[in-house]
Design an enzyme around this catalytic site. Sequence first.
Site, PDB file in Angstrom:
ATOM      1  N   CYS A  80      -0.025   3.927   2.609  1.00  0.00           N
ATOM      2  CA  CYS A  80       0.375   3.518   3.964  1.00  0.00           C
ATOM      3  C   CYS A  80       1.794   3.983   4.271  1.00  0.00           C
ATOM      4  O   CYS A  80       2.109   4.355   5.408  1.00  0.00           O
ATOM      5  CB  CYS A  80       0.315   1.999   4.112  1.00  0.00           C
ATOM      6  SG  CYS A  80      -1.343   1.305   3.896  1.00  0.00           S
TER       7      CYS A  80
ATOM      8  N   CYS B  31       0.841  -1.212   0.000  1.00  0.00           N
ATOM      9  CA  CYS B  31       0.000   0.000   0.000  1.00  0.00           C
ATOM     10  C   CYS B  31       0.875   1.260   0.000  1.00  0.00           C
ATOM     11  O   CYS B  31       1.546   1.556   0.997  1.00  0.00           O
ATOM     12  CB  CYS B  31      -0.915  -0.036   1.223  1.00  0.00           C
ATOM     13  SG  CYS B  31      -1.726   1.531   1.572  1.00  0.00           S
TER      14      CYS B  31
END
Length: 288
Positions: free
Chosen positions: A41, A38
């Site tokens: 993230c 991700c």
Amino acid sequence: MESLAVNVIDVTEQNFQQVLLEESTRRLVLVDFWAEWCSHCKVLTPLLEKLAEEYNGQILLAKVNADEQQAITAQFGIRSLPTVAIMKDGQPIDGFAGAEPESAIRERLNAHLPAPWEAAVKDAMALMAEGRPDEALSLLREAYVLSNEEFAIGLLMAECYLDLKRANEAATILDAATMEQQLEPKYKELFARLELMQEAADTPAILELQQKLEQDPDNLELKTELAVQFSQAERVEESLQSIFEVLQKDKNFQDGGARKTMLDILNSLPKGDPLAVKYQRKLFTILH
């Protein structure tokens, strides 16, 4: 179980209950659901880690690797990454999906955290309970300013001033109360104490000296004696003002005795006391 002495922790099924349930009864827990793949993230998680360290124990960042901890992720019903849940007392109370800017995250945190001055007020109340109003005052003054002069903190300050028999400063705070604030039981209690203290403050010696000064207002001996009497009656501000007026007329009065009297009164006040600072500056202006 004792509170975790960390600000950032990785969550697993083994520590899930302590971190997300028990720890959230002590402080805010930010549950950060993330994964290696991700990209957002990789931006959000370091920001959350920085905030967790900056808030220094007020929040715990609980990092959940969504790929490795699928049972926990499913329990929270996570549909996209990154997702952050904010927990208190074992329940989610706020959260967001995606990478929010730092200012927005701070706003969310501050909405759920105690005001920055609340810890100081709590410590001050503990000092008051131990009979240490002079130490409590220094904490309360700072909290009073930070809180934009919150009335409840003002009442605590007035209580400290009354405990120290400094009626004038207590009166200054109580006199500023609105009509609505004057209806509060704590205000009524403190105002009654103030009135009793003011009635008892005029000792026969003070009344006699005041009458003599009305007939002879430039008598520095009488003014010095009145300053001493005010000090003994713990009417500190009036004592300082009286002896300061003597020094304004003659800074060497009584061969420096008047100056020593003023310094003795100033030294009796707590370090950093605003009243002491005010009159130290006044004294400095006439001695230099």
